[in-house]
Structures are given as C-alpha cells and as structure tokens.
Design a protein around this motif. Structure first.
Motif, PDB file in Angstrom:
ATOM      1  N   LEU A 183      41.845  47.942  46.755  1.00 17.63           N
ATOM      2  CA  LEU A 183      42.862  47.609  47.028  1.00 17.63           C
ATOM      3  C   LEU A 183      42.804  47.594  45.161  1.00 17.63           C
ATOM      4  O   LEU A 183      44.216  47.419  44.560  1.00 17.63           O
ATOM      5  CB  LEU A 183      41.861  45.794  46.833  1.00 17.63           C
ATOM      6  CG  LEU A 183      43.501  44.897  47.468  1.00 17.63           C
ATOM      7  CD1 LEU A 183      43.934  45.992  48.647  1.00 17.63           C
ATOM      8  CD2 LEU A 183      43.107  44.218  48.266  1.00 17.63           C
ATOM      9  N   ASP A 184      41.673  47.023  44.606  1.00 14.53           N
ATOM     10  CA  ASP A 184      42.127  47.628  42.928  1.00 14.53           C
ATOM     11  C   ASP A 184      42.555  48.227  42.537  1.00 14.53           C
ATOM     12  O   ASP A 184      43.219  48.592  41.463  1.00 14.53           O
ATOM     13  CB  ASP A 184      40.587  47.343  42.584  1.00 14.53           C
ATOM     14  CG  ASP A 184      39.813  46.220  42.355  1.00 14.53           C
ATOM     15  OD1 ASP A 184      40.457  45.241  42.931  1.00 14.53           O
ATOM     16  OD2 ASP A 184      38.530  45.965  42.737  1.00 14.53           O
ATOM     17  N   MET A 218      41.731  37.914  30.720  1.00 13.75           N
ATOM     18  CA  MET A 218      40.903  38.332  32.114  1.00 13.75           C
ATOM     19  C   MET A 218      40.903  36.722  33.007  1.00 13.75           C
ATOM     20  O   MET A 218      39.612  37.526  33.154  1.00 13.75           O
ATOM     21  CB  MET A 218      40.790  39.422  32.794  1.00 13.75           C
ATOM     22  CG  MET A 218      40.676  40.108  33.768  1.00 13.75           C
ATOM     23  SD  MET A 218      40.439  42.446  33.372  1.00 13.75           S
ATOM     24  CE  MET A 218      41.003  42.557  34.907  1.00 13.75           C
ATOM     25  N   VAL A 225      39.502  47.458  35.369  1.00 13.26           N
ATOM     26  CA  VAL A 225      39.473  46.725  36.941  1.00 13.26           C
ATOM     27  C   VAL A 225      38.294  47.601  37.898  1.00 13.26           C
ATOM     28  O   VAL A 225      38.141  47.674  38.860  1.00 13.26           O
ATOM     29  CB  VAL A 225      40.942  46.990  37.226  1.00 13.26           C
ATOM     30  CG1 VAL A 225      41.549  46.853  38.665  1.00 13.26           C
ATOM     31  CG2 VAL A 225      41.895  45.562  36.491  1.00 13.26           C
ATOM     32  N   HIS A 270      42.983  35.882  38.819  1.00 17.62           N
ATOM     33  CA  HIS A 270      43.333  37.239  38.049  1.00 17.62           C
ATOM     34  C   HIS A 270      42.659  38.260  39.389  1.00 17.62           C
ATOM     35  O   HIS A 270      41.880  37.691  39.774  1.00 17.62           O
ATOM     36  CB  HIS A 270      43.319  38.083  37.405  1.00 17.62           C
ATOM     37  CG  HIS A 270      43.615  39.547  36.668  1.00 17.62           C
ATOM     38  ND1 HIS A 270      42.790  40.127  37.387  1.00 17.62           N
ATOM     39  CD2 HIS A 270      43.994  39.207  35.947  1.00 17.62           C
ATOM     40  CE1 HIS A 270      43.600  41.607  36.557  1.00 17.62           C
ATOM     41  NE2 HIS A 270      44.846  40.836  35.981  1.00 17.62           N
ATOM     42  N   PRO A 271      44.015  38.420  39.507  1.00 17.97           N
ATOM     43  CA  PRO A 271      43.467  39.663  41.235  1.00 17.97           C
ATOM     44  C   PRO A 271      42.441  40.477  41.494  1.00 17.97           C
ATOM     45  O   PRO A 271      42.325  40.083  41.948  1.00 17.97           O
ATOM     46  CB  PRO A 271      45.396  40.372  41.764  1.00 17.97           C
ATOM     47  CG  PRO A 271      45.683  40.359  40.258  1.00 17.97           C
ATOM     48  CD  PRO A 271      45.239  38.920  39.755  1.00 17.97           C
ATOM     49  N   ALA A 272      42.325  41.256  39.689  1.00 19.40           N
ATOM     50  CA  ALA A 272      40.653  42.060  39.785  1.00 19.40           C
ATOM     51  C   ALA A 272      40.078  41.524  39.943  1.00 19.40           C
ATOM     52  O   ALA A 272      38.763  41.758  39.867  1.00 19.40           O
ATOM     53  CB  ALA A 272      41.565  42.920  39.322  1.00 19.40           C
TER      54      ALA A 272
END
Lengths: 398, 371
Positions: A143-144, A35, A383, A39-41
């Motif tokens: 957002l997460d 991850m 996350v 990765h966006p998170a």
C-alpha cells in the motif's frame, strides 16, 4: 552586534556557480517538513520531522509518544493476570505473541510447568497470529508503494484466521487467551481440522501473494537497494526480527534462545539470499516476512500432528489460584512478528502485583534506525523505508 | 483533395450551430452532460465496481439497485459540504485552480469526434489543438498546489507539472506517427481514413479493423503503446500517480480541497481520462469506425457503420481504455519520481523518435509511395 566583514567580490569562474547563487541570495534553503502524526504512510500516529532539500531527505527525526499509554505504570498497579489484556494492546497486530511472552515471564517467576498440550496450543495460536500480522505488514507495505489490491487479498485471508481465533476465545484481535499457567479455553471440537483446512487453503494464496508483489518489476525497482542497513549497524541499534534477518543476520529467538516446544519443531530461519535483493535493503526485509509466512504454516502443521490428544483436558489445570511469585526478577523474550518482545519483571514477593515491569518493544528499536537510513533518499523512498521497518505504533510507544 | 462527404457529414453539429446562440450553447453542453454522466457511472461507480471485482469485494451495493445511487449520494454529500478556503491560502489561485484544471480537460472535447455526424468544432488542426489545450491543465494544477500554501500540495503540484510536461514529448511523438499516417490533423478525417471507404469512389473494402492505423504500419503499435503509457502519466493515473500519491503526499495538489472544488478536480481527472482514450482510439483504432469486417454476404462492417453506430463505437472504444486504465491502476504499484523521468526521457522518447522516423519512411516508400 559583531562586525561582519564585507565579502570580497569575485568572478563567477573563481567562485563556481553554487557560490554565485549563494552570494546573490538565490541559494535554496532546506525545508522542514512535518510528516505525521496524521499521515497515511506513518501507519498510525508517528511524526517524522524531515529536513528536505527539494525532495531529498537530509535528516529525518522520528518523534514518538502520541500513543503512549503508560503500560509500565499500569502494570505496577495491577495484578499479574490483569496486566495480560494490556500487553495485548501493545503490538495489537500480534496480541497472542505479546501475552505469551508476559505469561512466560510470570511462569518463570512462579516456576510453573505448563502442560505439554498447552504449549502446542500456544504455538499454534501465536503462529496463526504471526501469519495474520505478517499479512498486514507485507500488504500495507504494498500500500505504501502504491499497490492497493494485495492488501485486500490479504485481508480476505486474514479474515479466516481472525474467525478461527474468534471461535477459540471470542475476540478477534485482542484475545486475552493465554493465561499464566494455561490458556483461557481448550480448542473447541473440530478446531484442529479447521486449522488444517485453512492451511491447505492458505498455502497457494501465500504463493500468489508472493508472486503478486515480489515478481512485480515496479515493486522491485522501488524497494531494491533502498535503505540498506548493514548488519553491524542493525546489531548496534538492537534491531530484531525481520529487520535484523533482512540484514543477513541469522537470529531468531525461536531457534537461538528457544522457548516452549520450538526446539522440537522443524523450521528455517529466513534470511535473504541476496539474489533478488541487496542484503539489508527494503526488499530483503520484505522477502524475509514473505518467507516467514510459509515457515509459520510449516510450524503449525507440525504442531497439529504432534499435539497430544487428551479428552476432557482442562486448560486451567496449571493456572494458579493466586499469582504471588517469590521475590526475584526475570527477563523473558520471545520472537514476535516484529522482533524481540522482552519483559523484565521484578517481583518483591510481598503481593500479587509486580514491583516493576519493563517492556521492550521491537518496533521501538527498529524505528530508531530511521535517522540512519533516511538521509540521501527521496521522500518516496522514506515511505518505502518506514514501511519496511514495519512499525506498530502501539509497540513503539507502549 | 479527398472527398469525405460520403463518410462523414457533421450533419448533427451543423444543424445545432445553425440554430444560432441556443445551438452554440447546446453544442458544448452535450459533452458536458456526457462527462457528468460518464464520470458518475463509468468513472466513479465503474471504478469502484472494477476495483471491487479485482480485490475480491462486492463494491457499493446498498444505495439503490446494485448500489447505482451511490455516486449520486456522494455528489449530494459533496454539494452540502462547507466550502472551506484555508486562511493561509492564496484565495484567488485556490479558487481558480480547480476551474482551470477542469477547463483544460473539457476544452479538448471540442475536437473529439463523437460520431460521423457530430463534432464540437470541425478544426483542421484538431489534434494539435487537443494536445495544446490540455497543457493548460498544468497551470491549474500549479495554481492549486501553490495556492493551497501547503508543503505537501506544493510537492504534488511540482511533481505533476514536471511529469505532465515531460510526458507531452513522447505523447507528441506518438501522435505524430498517427498524424503522419493520416496526413491530416483533422480528427474527423483521421477517423474517416480508417473506415476502409475510399473517399473518392465511396466503396467500402470491408476489412473492418484491418484498416485501423495500428495495423497499417509495422511500428504503429509502438506509437500506440507509447501514447497509452504517456496518457496514463498525463492523466496522473497509476502507476504514474505520483502527484497525488496518497501514501506519500496525502493527496498531492488537492490535499486542501473539499466539497465541490474537490469534485471539480475529480471530474477533470475523469474528463481527461476519457479525452485521451478517445484520442488514442481515433489515432490508432479507427475512432467511430466499426471494427467488424464484411464476410461475404454478411456485410457486418456496412451494417455497423453510420452516425448512430459511430457514437456506439467511439464510446465503446473510449470506455474500454478507461477500463484498461482502471485495470492497470488496481494492479501495479507506483513508480518513483526519478524512475518516472527515466522512463519518459530514456525509454519512451528514443522509441518514439525511432517510431516517427520509421513511420515516415514507411509512409513515403511503402504505404503511399511517392509517384
């Protein structure tokens, strides 16, 4: 090669279903999932190596260092004042707090008294910075979880803070505003009125943001009782800031190891009351940040009232011409939005450069609890946990 | 046997199919063009503007007047993209996946009644066909996820399949309520039964929206809500967008896709959104029937019914639900996988079953008592 004994054949009833699956080669293996670092998170360049059983995380190992910029080595090669912009870039969301802590350390070595007005100015700007930093922390957490809208609402409010600070010192995020012994600029005319105006505008917005997330059933379902961090574990790992307070430990350096003018100010240390959240879970950490927004507003309001008015005030009055502290060492710490920001500075007394500077980032210690929190949760929960730890990779890696 | 000739005649689609091959090609081309235009404007542009409005932003406003050309520019960009197929991917599955996803959504358009005079295929099992053909989408999603050879994509695909297959059950139960009230699976007839026009005498009772099935039974609204929630899940829309949860799975099953293949998946999502919106409006909100009532001499219902008005009403209702989809998406956070399944199996399905039973009793003894 070692001799492997032929396994004895047993019936299904003897073995149980799981063993049958294993024997027939139908058992599922753990999967290694990387991850990040893109990765966006992960809020930047963190890589978490996950060992997963289906969607359940068995083991999570954070790998950091992708954003390492050798702060400590840089600090040894530069004069004290030249290090301040580097401190900005550590926890880049709360640059004021970082540079303030560093300057306090150098002032301690130099034994400088800072003018009272400057102390109030520093409190005001760093609390403003704390609000803007917490806004990002809270809403990127949304957002997460999948709530996009609060993020942009927060960006709108944060914009006002950035505009104020830009007006003050010309920079929007990395200020270099707090200097050793003073600040770079005095408050411009009408600045205090504008700050008061902003606070008046902001208070209802903070409550709206609070309602938007904390009263949302899905949000609570996603964060309640997830990633519970018991207080002993939090203390053992050296957690600080909202992470520690989320576990119910009432520890705030502004109150427990007071610096600057904080002893004169009236504010609460926010800890979860355990009514909506389980103490120590993701929701508690989130609620602490949410509550601290209004506490910061309270602090700034008091500072605006108490700040001495001195026409023709020179913010550089106490700034030393040459920073050459006598040989000695000091550790200073300050309550950053993310926890304890500490600097250990050794001066050898021979020059204008420190012999050694060690920075303690709050995010680094907070992140180290991830392997403790993650196992047994789903990836979605991981996350949520990572978001509630609220790391800034600049602060993790320095 | 009801005589619906006075209410709908399918004259436009019949005329097209009489043209021979050209007409038969035109018939599916119309919904296809519609999907393209709608996805461009109501879908992408509309979503951007709606989200911008909700988030206190302006949204696209530079390209063309009010940013109207923004989506065209995006499409041009997507067309120019290199068609990348990852070297580790299963080429056949990777290429076929998006096509099947789109076909699954698009094939259901055959039975959507766009007007009293237009329907792609006047099937007597229209609803059944629509529900079943959409399931093909699942195969496409699994092909995308597996073929990408990416762990995140696989997660997305597995989640998506579990979700779509599960939610077909409450959705099916809810649809059953509507179907039982109508007594037919034919989409045109279901809509016609809600027009307030007596099929045998041709008289209009003029009650407008009170004729819609949602107001015709004490539990129809439950079925309506269940179907709406399930339709969100079937389209993988927020708060059930866990297959493509951008903060968890990067982009879910289409992480590896770019260019036109990505556009295809995107188009399929919008196509299925509109498809479920039309199904829900046909089953519970009268399809192409006008919701306006006749008030004395103002014959609003009579004036606003007919082939052209029918097109208007069905698009209006469909786009309204699209708007609600967006509204929900930009308001709510995302559920977790197990919570999603909990909602499906332990909340929606029991309520759906109860709704089916009560509807059946209501239909047998109250609304159309057995003589």
């Amino acid at each position: 090669m070692a001799e492997v004994a032929e396994p004895q054949r047993m019936s299904v009833a003897q073995l149980g279903m799981t063993n049958v699956l294993i024997e027939q080669g139908l058992d599922t293996d753990h999967m290694v999932l990387s991850m990040g670092p893109q990765h966006p998170a992960t809020h930047g360049v963190l890589r978490v190596e996950l060992v997963t059983d289906g969607e359940i995380v068995v083991k999570a190992t954070p790998y950091m260092g992708y954003l390492h910029r050798c702060f400590e080595k840089h600090a040894e090669a530069l004069e004290y004042q030249m290090t301040i912009p580097y401190t900005d870039r550590m926890d880049y969301l709360s640059a004021m707090n970082n540079e303030w802590a560093f300057c306090m350390g150098v002032e301690k070595l130099l034994k400088i008294e800072v003018p009272r007005r400057v102390e109030f100015m520093r409190v005001i700007v760093s609390e403003l910075n704390r609000i803007s930093s917490h806004l990002i922390a809270i809403t990127t957490y949304g957002l997460d979880i999948g709530a996009f809208t609060p993020f942009l609402h927060a960006m709108r409010d944060r914009e006002h803070i950035l505009n104020l600070l830009e007006w003050l010192c010309g920079a929007r995020m990395l200020y270099n505003y707090i200097w050793v012994g003073g600040v770079s600029h005095d408050f411009p005319p009408k600045f205090k009125e504008r700050v008061a105006e902003f606070l008046k505008y902001y208070k209802p917005q903070a409550i709206e943001l609070h309602n938007l997330l904390n009263e949302n059933e899905i949000f609570i379902q996603r964060t309640r009782n997830i990633g519970v961090l018991p207080p002993e574990v939090a203390i053992n790992y050296g957690c600080s800031g909202p992470m520690l307070r989320g576990s119910g430990v009432k520890w705030d350096l502004r109150r427990d190891d007071p610096y600057s003018v904080y002893p004169e100010l009236e504010f609460d240390v926010v800890v979860p009351d355990g009514r909506t959240s389980v103490i120590g879970d993701c929701l508690s950490r989130h609620l602490v940040r949410s509550g601290e927004l209004l506490e910061s507003v309270k602090i700034i309001e008091q500072c605006l009232d108490m700040m001495p008015e001195e026409p023709g005030f020179d913010p550089h009055a106490a700034v030393p011409k040459r920073v050459k502290p006598p040989a000695g060492e000091t550790y200073v710490r300050a309550e950053n939005p993310r926890g304890e920001m500490g600097y250990y500075i050794i001066a050898d007394g021979k020059g204008t450069k420190p012999y050694r500077v060690k920075a303690r980032g709050a995010s680094f210690c907070n992140l180290s609890t991830l392997p403790e929190l993650a196992p047994g949760n789903l990836i979605s929960d991981l996350v949520a946990i990572l978001g509630s730890i609220d790391i800034v990779l600049g602060d993790v890696d320095r | 046997m009801n005589n619906f000739a006075a209410i709908f005649d399918n004259s436009w689609s019949n005329w097209l199919s009489d043209l021979g091959i050209a007409g038969l090609l035109l018939l599916p081309a119309i919904p296809l063009v519609f999907i393209a235009v709608y996805a461009l404007y109501a879908g992408v542009y509309g979503e951007r503007k709606v989200s911008a409005f909700m988030q206190d932003r302006i949204g696209p406003n530079e390209t063309g007047k009010w940013g109207l050309l923004q989506t065209i520019a995006d499409i041009l960009k997507l067309i120019q993209k290199e068609d990348v197929i990852p070297s580790a991917a299963d080429k056949l599955l990777f290429v076929m996946g998006p096509a099947i996803v789109f076909v699954g959504a698009f094939a259901a358009y055959a039975v959507l009644p766009f007007s009293p005079s237009f329907i792609g295929a006047h099937l007597n099992v229209g609803v059944y066909y629509a529900v079943s053909i959409v399931s093909i989408e699942v195969v496409g999603i699994l092909m995308c996820g597996w073929g990408s050879n990416n762990k995140w994509s696989l997660f997305g695909a597995v989640r998506s399949v579990a979700q779509v297959v599960s939610y077909e059950i409450p959705a099916g139960l809810a649809i059953l309520c509507g179907v039982m009230m109508a007594g037919t699976l034919n989409m045109q007839e279901i809509a016609a039964l809600q027009s307030g026009i007596n099929p045998n005498t041709g008289e209009n009772n003029g009650l407008g929206l009170l004729n819609f099935f949602i107001f015709q039974s004490p539990v129809a609204w439950i079925a309506f809500i269940i179907y709406f929630i399930s339709s969100l899940a079937e389209c993988n829309r927020a708060p059930f967008d866990i297959p493509e949860a951008e903060s968890e799975l990067v982009a879910g099953y289409f992480t590896e896709y770019g260019g036109m293949k990505f556009a295809m998946i995107f188009l399929a999502e919008y196509a299925s959104m509109f498809m479920v919106s039309v199904i829900i409006s046909v089953l519970f909100l009268g399809g192409w029937c006008s919701p306006l009532p006749n008030i004395g001499p103002a014959m609003l219902n009579t004036w606003t019914n007919g082939p052209i008005w029918g097109v208007f009403w069905i698009l209006f209702k469909g786009l309204f639900f699209i708007f609600v989809h967006m509204w929900v998406r930009w308001t709510l956070p995302r559920l977790r996988v197990d919570q999603l399944m909990y909602l499906c199996w332990k909340v929606l399905t029991p309520f759906g079953m109860a709704a089916v039973l009560i509807t059946a009793v209501w239909e047998m003894y109250v609304r159309n008592p057995i003589k």
